[in-house]
Design a protein around this motif. Structure first.
Motif, PDB file in Angstrom:
ATOM      1  N   VAL A   1      -0.529   3.363   9.674  1.00  0.00           N
ATOM      2  CA  VAL A   1      -0.528   4.257   8.375  1.00  0.00           C
ATOM      3  C   VAL A   1      -0.884   5.609   8.698  1.00  0.00           C
ATOM      4  O   VAL A   1      -0.029   6.805   8.180  1.00  0.00           O
ATOM      5  N   VAL A   2      -1.872   6.051   9.852  1.00  0.00           N
ATOM      6  CA  VAL A   2      -2.088   7.276  10.003  1.00  0.00           C
ATOM      7  C   VAL A   2      -1.730   7.613  11.605  1.00  0.00           C
ATOM      8  O   VAL A   2      -1.334   6.592  12.109  1.00  0.00           O
ATOM      9  N   ASP A   3      -1.697   8.715  11.952  1.00  0.00           N
ATOM     10  CA  ASP A   3      -1.342   9.027  13.569  1.00  0.00           C
ATOM     11  C   ASP A   3      -2.384   9.093  14.442  1.00  0.00           C
ATOM     12  O   ASP A   3      -2.023   9.585  15.672  1.00  0.00           O
ATOM     13  N   PHE A   4      -3.491   8.633  14.179  1.00  0.00           N
ATOM     14  CA  PHE A   4      -4.637   8.730  14.936  1.00  0.00           C
ATOM     15  C   PHE A   4      -5.018   7.294  15.283  1.00  0.00           C
ATOM     16  O   PHE A   4      -5.374   6.610  14.092  1.00  0.00           O
ATOM     17  N   SER A   5      -5.967   7.144  16.318  1.00  0.00           N
ATOM     18  CA  SER A   5      -6.795   6.017  16.302  1.00  0.00           C
ATOM     19  C   SER A   5      -8.538   6.448  16.193  1.00  0.00           C
ATOM     20  O   SER A   5      -8.842   7.466  16.303  1.00  0.00           O
ATOM     21  N   ILE A   6      -9.272   5.431  15.957  1.00  0.00           N
ATOM     22  CA  ILE A   6     -10.676   5.643  15.629  1.00  0.00           C
ATOM     23  C   ILE A   6     -11.587   4.834  16.670  1.00  0.00           C
ATOM     24  O   ILE A   6     -11.330   3.349  16.476  1.00  0.00           O
ATOM     25  N   PHE A   7     -12.475   5.227  17.135  1.00  0.00           N
ATOM     26  CA  PHE A   7     -13.472   4.637  17.800  1.00  0.00           C
ATOM     27  C   PHE A   7     -14.797   4.659  16.909  1.00  0.00           C
ATOM     28  O   PHE A   7     -15.186   5.776  16.569  1.00  0.00           O
TER      29      PHE A   7
ATOM     30  N   SER B   1     -11.193   0.649   8.323  1.00  0.00           N
ATOM     31  CA  SER B   1     -10.225   2.303   8.572  1.00  0.00           C
ATOM     32  C   SER B   1      -9.593   2.071   9.885  1.00  0.00           C
ATOM     33  O   SER B   1      -8.334   2.563   9.882  1.00  0.00           O
ATOM     34  N   THR B   2     -10.054   1.468  10.794  1.00  0.00           N
ATOM     35  CA  THR B   2      -9.388   1.235  12.115  1.00  0.00           C
ATOM     36  C   THR B   2      -8.154   0.600  11.735  1.00  0.00           C
ATOM     37  O   THR B   2      -7.038   0.751  12.535  1.00  0.00           O
ATOM     38  N   VAL B   3      -7.843  -0.393  10.747  1.00  0.00           N
ATOM     39  CA  VAL B   3      -6.616  -1.163  10.796  1.00  0.00           C
ATOM     40  C   VAL B   3      -5.470  -0.296  10.265  1.00  0.00           C
ATOM     41  O   VAL B   3      -4.347  -0.674  10.710  1.00  0.00           O
ATOM     42  N   MET B   4      -5.980   1.220   9.705  1.00  0.00           N
ATOM     43  CA  MET B   4      -4.849   2.083   9.440  1.00  0.00           C
ATOM     44  C   MET B   4      -4.158   2.766  10.356  1.00  0.00           C
ATOM     45  O   MET B   4      -3.224   3.337  10.353  1.00  0.00           O
ATOM     46  N   SER B   5      -4.849   2.717  11.678  1.00  0.00           N
ATOM     47  CA  SER B   5      -4.327   3.422  12.825  1.00  0.00           C
ATOM     48  C   SER B   5      -3.385   2.824  13.779  1.00  0.00           C
ATOM     49  O   SER B   5      -2.723   1.596  13.497  1.00  0.00           O
TER      50      SER B   5
ATOM     51  N   LEU C   1       0.691  -1.333   0.057  1.00  0.00           N
ATOM     52  CA  LEU C   1       0.026  -0.056  -0.031  1.00  0.00           C
ATOM     53  C   LEU C   1       0.887   1.169  -0.023  1.00  0.00           C
ATOM     54  O   LEU C   1       0.468   2.193  -0.812  1.00  0.00           O
ATOM     55  N   PRO C   2       1.962   1.456   0.794  1.00  0.00           N
ATOM     56  CA  PRO C   2       2.783   2.559   0.670  1.00  0.00           C
ATOM     57  C   PRO C   2       3.388   2.968  -0.595  1.00  0.00           C
ATOM     58  O   PRO C   2       3.638   4.301  -1.008  1.00  0.00           O
ATOM     59  N   SER C   3       3.436   1.981  -1.593  1.00  0.00           N
ATOM     60  CA  SER C   3       3.898   2.117  -2.801  1.00  0.00           C
ATOM     61  C   SER C   3       2.983   2.765  -3.824  1.00  0.00           C
ATOM     62  O   SER C   3       3.504   2.755  -4.982  1.00  0.00           O
ATOM     63  N   LEU C   4       1.733   2.881  -3.193  1.00  0.00           N
ATOM     64  CA  LEU C   4       0.689   3.424  -4.222  1.00  0.00           C
ATOM     65  C   LEU C   4       0.224   4.862  -3.732  1.00  0.00           C
ATOM     66  O   LEU C   4      -0.893   4.722  -3.269  1.00  0.00           O
ATOM     67  N   PRO C   5       0.956   5.630  -3.763  1.00  0.00           N
ATOM     68  CA  PRO C   5       0.546   7.029  -2.965  1.00  0.00           C
ATOM     69  C   PRO C   5      -0.732   7.658  -3.744  1.00  0.00           C
ATOM     70  O   PRO C   5      -1.136   8.491  -3.219  1.00  0.00           O
ATOM     71  N   ASP C   6      -0.724   7.366  -4.989  1.00  0.00           N
ATOM     72  CA  ASP C   6      -2.121   8.145  -5.591  1.00  0.00           C
ATOM     73  C   ASP C   6      -3.324   7.228  -5.593  1.00  0.00           C
ATOM     74  O   ASP C   6      -4.270   7.757  -6.053  1.00  0.00           O
ATOM     75  N   MET C   7      -3.335   6.159  -4.855  1.00  0.00           N
ATOM     76  CA  MET C   7      -4.571   5.404  -4.696  1.00  0.00           C
ATOM     77  C   MET C   7      -5.215   5.814  -3.638  1.00  0.00           C
ATOM     78  O   MET C   7      -4.669   6.284  -2.600  1.00  0.00           O
ATOM     79  N   VAL C   8      -6.539   5.545  -3.720  1.00  0.00           N
ATOM     80  CA  VAL C   8      -7.504   6.314  -2.693  1.00  0.00           C
ATOM     81  C   VAL C   8      -7.801   5.098  -2.023  1.00  0.00           C
ATOM     82  O   VAL C   8      -8.435   4.162  -2.704  1.00  0.00           O
ATOM     83  N   TYR C   9      -7.592   4.762  -0.739  1.00  0.00           N
ATOM     84  CA  TYR C   9      -8.087   3.786   0.333  1.00  0.00           C
ATOM     85  C   TYR C   9      -9.325   4.117   1.030  1.00  0.00           C
ATOM     86  O   TYR C   9      -9.332   5.144   1.535  1.00  0.00           O
ATOM     87  N   VAL C  10     -10.306   3.355   0.712  1.00  0.00           N
ATOM     88  CA  VAL C  10     -11.497   3.524   1.504  1.00  0.00           C
ATOM     89  C   VAL C  10     -11.770   2.307   2.568  1.00  0.00           C
ATOM     90  O   VAL C  10     -11.683   1.328   2.184  1.00  0.00           O
ATOM     91  N   GLY C  11     -11.779   2.703   3.765  1.00  0.00           N
ATOM     92  CA  GLY C  11     -12.012   1.783   4.892  1.00  0.00           C
ATOM     93  C   GLY C  11     -13.207   1.918   5.430  1.00  0.00           C
ATOM     94  O   GLY C  11     -13.707   3.116   5.771  1.00  0.00           O
ATOM     95  N   LEU C  12     -13.797   0.938   5.822  1.00  0.00           N
ATOM     96  CA  LEU C  12     -15.253   0.923   6.461  1.00  0.00           C
ATOM     97  C   LEU C  12     -15.128   0.276   7.750  1.00  0.00           C
ATOM     98  O   LEU C  12     -14.398  -0.765   7.806  1.00  0.00           O
ATOM     99  N   SER C  13     -15.270   0.838   8.894  1.00  0.00           N
ATOM    100  CA  SER C  13     -15.614   0.187  10.113  1.00  0.00           C
ATOM    101  C   SER C  13     -13.923  -0.437  10.502  1.00  0.00           C
ATOM    102  O   SER C  13     -12.808   0.606  10.515  1.00  0.00           O
ATOM    103  N   ALA C  14     -13.577  -1.640  10.716  1.00  0.00           N
ATOM    104  CA  ALA C  14     -12.310  -2.059  10.658  1.00  0.00           C
ATOM    105  C   ALA C  14     -11.541  -1.646   9.717  1.00  0.00           C
ATOM    106  O   ALA C  14      -9.921  -1.870  10.093  1.00  0.00           O
TER     107      ALA C  14
ATOM    108  N   VAL D   1     -16.824  10.764   8.246  1.00  0.00           N
ATOM    109  CA  VAL D   1     -15.558   9.998   7.558  1.00  0.00           C
ATOM    110  C   VAL D   1     -14.446  10.866   7.900  1.00  0.00           C
ATOM    111  O   VAL D   1     -14.420  12.226   8.149  1.00  0.00           O
ATOM    112  N   ILE D   2     -13.461  10.488   8.010  1.00  0.00           N
ATOM    113  CA  ILE D   2     -12.140  11.104   8.197  1.00  0.00           C
ATOM    114  C   ILE D   2     -11.333  10.722   6.999  1.00  0.00           C
ATOM    115  O   ILE D   2     -10.807   9.951   6.527  1.00  0.00           O
ATOM    116  N   LYS D   3     -11.100  12.072   6.122  1.00  0.00           N
ATOM    117  CA  LYS D   3     -10.056  12.229   4.939  1.00  0.00           C
ATOM    118  C   LYS D   3      -8.839  12.487   5.432  1.00  0.00           C
ATOM    119  O   LYS D   3      -8.636  13.342   5.927  1.00  0.00           O
ATOM    120  N   VAL D   4      -7.685  11.908   4.980  1.00  0.00           N
ATOM    121  CA  VAL D   4      -6.471  12.095   5.126  1.00  0.00           C
ATOM    122  C   VAL D   4      -5.859  12.178   3.471  1.00  0.00           C
ATOM    123  O   VAL D   4      -5.884  11.293   2.759  1.00  0.00           O
TER     124      VAL D   4
END
Length: 159
Positions: free
Chosen positions: A99-105, A73-77, A58-71, A140-143
């Motif tokens: 991948v991101v620097d925040f956690s998600i409840f 998205s949380t997996v990226m925290s 995934l980090p080698s695909l900087p132009d790709m839009v990743y969409v996470g729902l529930s877990a 949603v949280i957009k990064v």
């Protein structure tokens, strides 16, 4: 997820990836417009994203839009929080991909998740080292480019 009007949808089963030629499945991921990663258990998902090699890709695909729902998205925290540990990874703990620097409840005040109240989110955030968002189904949280933006018609909080 498949009823959102996509032109086409493909399914990539992470637990099967180790048995598929890597060049083949990597090409599928690289050709995808959007990886849409749904829920489940965030740590189980994290384990198989690492085990399959997807987490490394995934980090080698900087132009790709990743969409996470529930877990998804949380997996990226960096952490899911002990309260969300269901499946226990071989290494233990509650660490996710970071991948991101925040956690998600997630699922704040959702009728199907009666324990996911704002009070529970505040207790959860107190044990997370770092920024922690509690979000409902209308948020949603957009990064993008390191900038974090909350888009919401519901309610959310940042601790």
């Amino acid at each position: 997820m498949t009823e959102l009007g996509w032109k086409s949808v493909g399914v990539l089963e992470l637990t099967a990836l180790p048995s598929i030629d890597e060049a083949l499945w990597v090409s599928w991921v690289r050709e995808a417009d959007v990886p849409l990663v749904n829920g489940g258990d965030a740590l189980y998902l994290c384990h198989w994203m690492r085990e399959s090699g997807l987490a490394e890709l995934l980090p080698s695909l900087p132009d790709m839009v990743y969409v996470g729902l529930s877990a998804g998205s949380t997996v990226m925290s960096p952490r899911v929080g002990e309260g969300f540990v269901g499946w226990k990874p071989p290494v233990g703990g509650d660490r996710a991909l970071g991948v991101v620097d925040f956690s998600i409840f997630w699922h704040l005040d959702h009728p199907a998740c009666p324990d996911n109240t704002m009070a529970a989110a505040e207790r959860w955030a107190a044990q997370i080292a770092g920024p922690a968002y509690a979000i409902d189904e209308q948020t949603v949280i957009k990064v993008a480019g390191g900038a974090v933006e909350v888009v919401s018609e519901g309610h959310w909080t940042l601790s």
